[in-house]
Design an enzyme around this catalytic site. Sequence first.
Site, PDB file in Angstrom:
ATOM      1  N   PRO A 297       0.824  -1.214   0.000  1.00  0.00           N
ATOM      2  CA  PRO A 297       0.000   0.000   0.000  1.00  0.00           C
ATOM      3  C   PRO A 297       0.859   1.265   0.000  1.00  0.00           C
ATOM      4  O   PRO A 297       1.873   1.334   0.685  1.00  0.00           O
ATOM      5  CB  PRO A 297      -0.768  -0.118   1.322  1.00  0.00           C
ATOM      6  CG  PRO A 297       0.103  -0.953   2.200  1.00  0.00           C
ATOM      7  CD  PRO A 297       0.859  -1.885   1.298  1.00  0.00           C
ATOM      8  N   ARG A 299      -0.791   4.875  -1.317  1.00  0.00           N
ATOM      9  CA  ARG A 299      -1.848   5.870  -1.110  1.00  0.00           C
ATOM     10  C   ARG A 299      -2.646   5.635   0.179  1.00  0.00           C
ATOM     11  O   ARG A 299      -2.940   6.582   0.911  1.00  0.00           O
ATOM     12  CB  ARG A 299      -2.804   5.773  -2.314  1.00  0.00           C
ATOM     13  CG  ARG A 299      -3.872   6.835  -2.408  1.00  0.00           C
ATOM     14  CD  ARG A 299      -4.867   6.471  -3.526  1.00  0.00           C
ATOM     15  NE  ARG A 299      -4.185   6.053  -4.729  1.00  0.00           N
ATOM     16  CZ  ARG A 299      -3.853   6.851  -5.729  1.00  0.00           C
ATOM     17  NH1 ARG A 299      -4.165   8.125  -5.670  1.00  0.00           N
ATOM     18  NH2 ARG A 299      -3.219   6.383  -6.789  1.00  0.00           N
ATOM     19  N   ARG A 336      -1.609  16.428  -9.430  1.00  0.00           N
ATOM     20  CA  ARG A 336      -2.627  15.418  -9.753  1.00  0.00           C
ATOM     21  C   ARG A 336      -3.867  15.982 -10.451  1.00  0.00           C
ATOM     22  O   ARG A 336      -4.351  15.383 -11.408  1.00  0.00           O
ATOM     23  CB  ARG A 336      -3.010  14.606  -8.511  1.00  0.00           C
ATOM     24  CG  ARG A 336      -1.845  13.736  -7.991  1.00  0.00           C
ATOM     25  CD  ARG A 336      -2.257  12.829  -6.845  1.00  0.00           C
ATOM     26  NE  ARG A 336      -3.157  11.778  -7.276  1.00  0.00           N
ATOM     27  CZ  ARG A 336      -4.448  11.754  -7.036  1.00  0.00           C
ATOM     28  NH1 ARG A 336      -5.023  12.696  -6.325  1.00  0.00           N
ATOM     29  NH2 ARG A 336      -5.199  10.769  -7.492  1.00  0.00           N
ATOM     30  N   CYS A 367       2.001  29.487 -14.456  1.00  0.00           N
ATOM     31  CA  CYS A 367       1.575  30.026 -15.748  1.00  0.00           C
ATOM     32  C   CYS A 367       1.069  28.933 -16.671  1.00  0.00           C
ATOM     33  O   CYS A 367       1.690  28.627 -17.696  1.00  0.00           O
ATOM     34  CB  CYS A 367       2.728  30.773 -16.397  1.00  0.00           C
ATOM     35  SG  CYS A 367       3.031  32.310 -15.559  1.00  0.00           S
ATOM     36  N   GLU A 368      -0.006  28.306 -16.273  1.00  0.00           N
ATOM     37  CA  GLU A 368      -0.678  27.274 -17.064  1.00  0.00           C
ATOM     38  C   GLU A 368      -2.163  27.405 -16.776  1.00  0.00           C
ATOM     39  O   GLU A 368      -2.553  27.400 -15.606  1.00  0.00           O
ATOM     40  CB  GLU A 368      -0.261  25.861 -16.592  1.00  0.00           C
ATOM     41  CG  GLU A 368       1.159  25.464 -16.872  1.00  0.00           C
ATOM     42  CD  GLU A 368       1.394  25.083 -18.316  1.00  0.00           C
ATOM     43  OE1 GLU A 368       0.422  24.653 -18.992  1.00  0.00           O
ATOM     44  OE2 GLU A 368       2.534  25.223 -18.775  1.00  0.00           O
TER      45      GLU A 368
HETATM   46  C1  LIG Z   1       2.311   2.423  -7.283  1.00  0.00           C
HETATM   47  C2  LIG Z   1       2.529   1.037  -6.820  1.00  0.00           C
HETATM   48  C3  LIG Z   1       2.083   0.627  -5.574  1.00  0.00           C
HETATM   49  C4  LIG Z   1       1.290   1.527  -4.648  1.00  0.00           C
HETATM   50  O1  LIG Z   1       0.081   1.872  -5.176  1.00  0.00           O
HETATM   51  P1  LIG Z   1      -0.988   2.686  -4.283  1.00  0.00           P
HETATM   52  O2  LIG Z   1      -2.113   2.921  -5.215  1.00  0.00           O
HETATM   53  O3  LIG Z   1      -0.326   3.935  -3.854  1.00  0.00           O
HETATM   54  O4  LIG Z   1      -1.339   1.802  -3.124  1.00  0.00           O
HETATM   55  C5  LIG Z   1       2.377  -0.644  -5.161  1.00  0.00           C
HETATM   56  N1  LIG Z   1       3.067  -1.505  -5.957  1.00  0.00           N
HETATM   57  C6  LIG Z   1       3.512  -1.138  -7.172  1.00  0.00           C
HETATM   58  C7  LIG Z   1       4.265  -2.103  -7.968  1.00  0.00           C
HETATM   59  C8  LIG Z   1       3.252   0.132  -7.648  1.00  0.00           C
HETATM   60  O5  LIG Z   1       3.686   0.475  -8.858  1.00  0.00           O
END
Ligand SMILES: *Cc1c(COP(=O)(O)O)cnc(C)c1O
Length: 443
Positions: A297, A299, A336, A367-368
């Site tokens: 994990p 995010r 994002r 400036c976008e």
């Molecule tokens: C980006 C990524 C994650 C983490 O993804 P989240 O959406 O942030 O939980 C885990 N493993 C791999 C291989 C990734 O590329």
Amino acid sequence: MTNQFKNRLVENMAVNADNHLEISGLDATELAKNYGTPLYVYDIALVKNKINTFKDAFRSYEKGTQVAYASKAFSSLALYQLLAKEDVSLDVVSGGELHLAIHAGFPSERIHFHGNNKSYQELKEALSYKVGCIVVDNFREIEMINELTEELDTTVDVLIRVTPGIEAHTHEYITTGQEDSKFGFDLASNQVEEAIIRLSDLSRLNTIGLHAHIGSQIFEVTGYEAVIKKLMASSKDWANRFDFDLSVLNVGGGFGIRYTDKDEPRPLKDYANAIMGAVREQAKENDLPLPEIWIEPGRSIVGEAGTSLYSIGTNKTIPSVRKYVTVDGGMADNIRPALYQAEYTGVLANKVEADQSETVSIAGKACESGDMLIWDLSLPETTTGDLLAVFSTGAYGYSMASNYNRLPRPAVVFVENGKDFLAIRRETYADFLRLENSIDNGL
Ligand SMILES: *Cc1c(COP(=O)(O)O)cnc(C)c1O
């Protein structure tokens, strides 16, 4: 607090007697005063809470588990030190992340090295530090690791990154068969099998299992169940035909979080329970021993724990179109929304519960035209110097920050139950000059 405000706030937040936002017991306006804006505030109590939720959920599993934090969501020296203490593992995808982790004293045996283009030098560093495992991504990488293990007279555990032909999105998953992805060995065209055969000839590379990461911001468990089914059925076949044991099954990350009211993620333990359930079922079905389960994990550990604080500057009203309210950051510190229309919500941190008389759009200062943070946010009437808090910015915000328009990257403050700590100081103009050479010294 009325529901309309409560719904926007994140866990561990409150509104104090001055009608100011409080994050983990600290007044957001005080944080802004002390550290300046834009400011990233991470609620460390919430980070720990998410980690422990995953760890607790897997406690009932009969075999080993590892929760490996995906660094790319947000990395810092202090975060790595904290994660080392919390006894989680760590995914890194570059020599830079690896270097920071080692510098932070993160135990190398709990570091997993990822990436679709690990350089010779990066692999050498990873092997020298004796990382816990390398997630091999392609045939060229296998050759390089083999050469390096001979040169360094060492061995390494590897996981095979599989492109499983299953792609999970927020509310559904799709089976794509052969997947058009830059990552990993394709399952459908037998590349995984070829990799297993190739690796079985290389005595210094110890194949411990498989890895698949099926997407991000996933709200349903069905995609994880589907990939577990597919990988474990294949593993049975490979176990019969080759010297292959699935000791570790790494199902990646991607667990969804709440950005706005529209998002209703399920509790993190639901993912863990579904994953364990599917693995147990498939082990039985295919007569395989239970593998260790690893997850990654990113995010879901840091996303909701992060809040961005901005000072409000100018505004512009286009009659019967919209009102723009500008903040002192934007795409440079959080790309994002500009990059993939990500949505956020927030409150006026110095007047949280004031009557929300306006619907405004929050513009950044770069400036976008695309530098917009939030479209159509209801807020009280704002003036220059008010403080805007944008919620759930902890993942892929600071880690993707740039110096576009020569904006210094914000400071990052960790807070926990009334205490604060400057984890990353704000960039200065002097930092910009540090990398620059005057042309007087050349050409
Ligand atoms: C980006 C990524 C994650 C983490 O993804 P989240 O959406 O942030 O939980 C885990 N493993 C791999 C291989 C990734 O590329």
